[in-house]
Scaffold this motif. Structure first.
Motif, PDB file in Angstrom:
ATOM      1  N   THR A  15       4.250   5.463  -5.717  1.00 35.43           N
ATOM      2  CA  THR A  15       4.225   5.535  -7.192  1.00 35.43           C
ATOM      3  C   THR A  15       3.258   6.617  -7.659  1.00 35.43           C
ATOM      4  O   THR A  15       3.454   7.220  -8.712  1.00 35.43           O
ATOM      5  N   TRP A  16       2.231   6.867  -6.840  1.00 33.03           N
ATOM      6  CA  TRP A  16       1.320   7.969  -7.178  1.00 33.03           C
ATOM      7  C   TRP A  16       2.044   9.309  -6.999  1.00 33.03           C
ATOM      8  O   TRP A  16       2.021  10.182  -7.871  1.00 33.03           O
ATOM      9  N   LEU A  17       2.750   9.416  -5.863  1.00 36.88           N
ATOM     10  CA  LEU A  17       3.447  10.661  -5.540  1.00 36.88           C
ATOM     11  C   LEU A  17       4.558  10.965  -6.537  1.00 36.88           C
ATOM     12  O   LEU A  17       4.671  12.071  -7.058  1.00 36.88           O
ATOM     13  N   ARG A  55       0.839  -1.216   0.000  1.00 38.73           N
ATOM     14  CA  ARG A  55       0.000   0.000   0.000  1.00 38.73           C
ATOM     15  C   ARG A  55       0.863   1.252   0.000  1.00 38.73           C
ATOM     16  O   ARG A  55       0.575   2.217  -0.719  1.00 38.73           O
ATOM     17  N   VAL A  56       1.928   1.245   0.811  1.00 40.77           N
ATOM     18  CA  VAL A  56       2.832   2.401   0.848  1.00 40.77           C
ATOM     19  C   VAL A  56       3.501   2.560  -0.521  1.00 40.77           C
ATOM     20  O   VAL A  56       3.609   3.659  -1.066  1.00 40.77           O
ATOM     21  N   THR A  78      -5.020   1.123  -8.396  1.00 39.86           N
ATOM     22  CA  THR A  78      -5.150   0.494  -7.076  1.00 39.86           C
ATOM     23  C   THR A  78      -3.939  -0.389  -6.765  1.00 39.86           C
ATOM     24  O   THR A  78      -3.558  -0.524  -5.619  1.00 39.86           O
ATOM     25  N   ASP A  79      -3.320  -0.986  -7.796  1.00 36.89           N
ATOM     26  CA  ASP A  79      -2.227  -1.924  -7.534  1.00 36.89           C
ATOM     27  C   ASP A  79      -1.114  -1.797  -8.585  1.00 36.89           C
ATOM     28  O   ASP A  79      -0.855  -2.734  -9.351  1.00 36.89           O
ATOM     29  N   PRO A  80      -0.418  -0.647  -8.556  1.00 43.31           N
ATOM     30  CA  PRO A  80       0.612  -0.419  -9.589  1.00 43.31           C
ATOM     31  C   PRO A  80       1.818  -1.331  -9.432  1.00 43.31           C
ATOM     32  O   PRO A  80       2.584  -1.504 -10.376  1.00 43.31           O
TER      33      PRO A  80
END
Ligand SMILES: Nc1nc2c(ncn2[C@@H]2O[C@H](COP(=O)(O)OP(=O)(O)O)[C@@H](O)[C@H]2O)c(=O)[nH]1
Ligand SMILES: [Mg+2]
Length: 237
Positions: free
Chosen positions: A146-148, A140-141, A155-157
Motif C-alpha cells: 500500500t505504501w508502494l 506486513r507485505v 504502520t497498519d494501513p
C-alpha cells in the motif's frame, strides 16, 4: 456530553461471535448504536442480528445486502449509511472479536484530535495474539504494497479497526471506489489521505478469531493485489 457513536459491523457467517461482541460493546456504557451489514450469511447471522435489534430496541439497525457479496461492497454500504446517520463518530471493526471493544475507549479518546484514528497492531504498544507468522508476514507485505502503490505510509494501513469523524465520511467519493473485497480498507484510506485529513494511529491488541473462519483465501489475496494497481487510476479518472 458523550459524543454519539455509530459502530459499523460487516458480517458474514459470524453467528458465533455476534452476541458476545454486541454485549461487550454496550457494556462499555458509551453513547453507542450499531449498524450491522450482513450479506445474507448462510449461517443465520442476519436473522440473529434482527433478534438482537429487537432486544436492544432502537440501538441496532441491520442491513441485509442482496446481490454480489464482499467485504468491499459491505464496507461502502455501511460507511455510506453511517455518513448519513445522526452521529459524530463512526467506528468500523471486524465482527469476529479480533478487534476488541476494550480498545475502543482509547480510540474514541484519540478521535477528538483527528479525522481518522487507525487501531494499529504495529505501532509501539500494539500487539497480535494467536496470529501466526504467515498472517503477520502477510499483513506486513500488504502494508509495504500500500505504501508502494498508494503512497500510504502508516504502520497498519490494512487494519479495519478505525474511528472516522462522520463529516469526513460524508465527503468521500463513494461512487469512484472499485473494491469489491477487503481492499476497500486501503481504498478508503487512500481517499482520506488525499482529503488532507488528520490521521492518528493508536495501538490495539489484535486477537485472531477463535470462532468461525477467515474469508481471506488465495483468490481474495490475488484480487487485493489487482485492486492496488487500479485504485489510483480510478481515483484520477
Ligand atoms: N458483509 C460482509 N462481511 C464480510 C464479508 N467478508 C468478510 N466480512 C466480514 O469482515 C470482517 C473481516 O473478515 P475476516 O474473514 O475475519 O477477514 P480477516 O480478519 O482478514 O481474516 C468480519 O467481520 C467478516 O464477517 C462479506 O463478503 N460480506
Ligand atoms: Mg478476522
Amino acid at each position: 456530553m458523550d459524543s454519539r457513536t455509530l459502530v459499523f459491523l460487516p458480517t458474514y457467517n459470524e453467528r458465533e461471535n455476534l452476541v458476545d461482541l454486541i454485549e461487550q460493546l454496550f457494556a462499555l456504557g458509551r453513547n453507542l448504536s450499531v449498524l450491522v451489514v450482513d450479506d445474507l450469511s448462510p449461517d443465520g447471522t442476519g436473522e440473529l442480528a434482527e433478534k438482537l435489534a429487537e432486544q436492544y430496541r432502537g440501538k441496532i439497525r441491520v442491513i441485509h445486502r442482496d446481490g454480489p457479496r464482499g467485504r468491499g461492497h459491505a464496507g461502502v454500504t455501511g460507511l455510506r449509511e453511517a455518513a448519513a446517520s445522526p452521529c459524530d463518530y463512526v467506528v468500523e471493526m471486524d465482527a469476529d472479536l479480533s478487534h476488541h471493544p476494550s480498545d475502543l475507549p482509547r480510540l474514541l479518546d484519540a478521535a477528538s484530535g483527528a479525522d481518522l484514528v487507525i487501531g494499529s497492531r504495529y505501532v509501539e504498544g500494539g500487539r497480535t495474539e494467536n496470529f501466526g507468522w504467515f498472517r503477520v508476514l502477510n499483513s506486513r507485505v500488504a502494508a509495504g504494497l500500500t505504501w508502494l502503490f498508494l503512497g500510504l505510509g502508516y504502520t497498519d494501513p490494512t487494519s479495519g479497526y478505525r474511528v472516522y469523524r462522520r463529516d469526513l465520511l460524508a465527503r468521500l467519493p463513494w461512487d469512484k471506489m472499485i473494491s469489491p473485497g477487503p481492499s476497500i480498507v486501503e481504498e478508503t484510506l487512500y481517499y482520506i489521505q488525499r482529503e488532507g485529513a488528520r490521521i492518528a494511529e493508536v495501538p490495539i491488541t489484535f486477537r485472531e478469531r477463535q470462532e468461525g473462519r477467515s474469508k481471506l483465501n488465495v483468490w481474495i489475496r490475488v484480487r487485493w493485489i489487482l485492486a492496488m494497481l487500479r485504485i489510483r487510476r480510478a481515483a484520477n479518472s
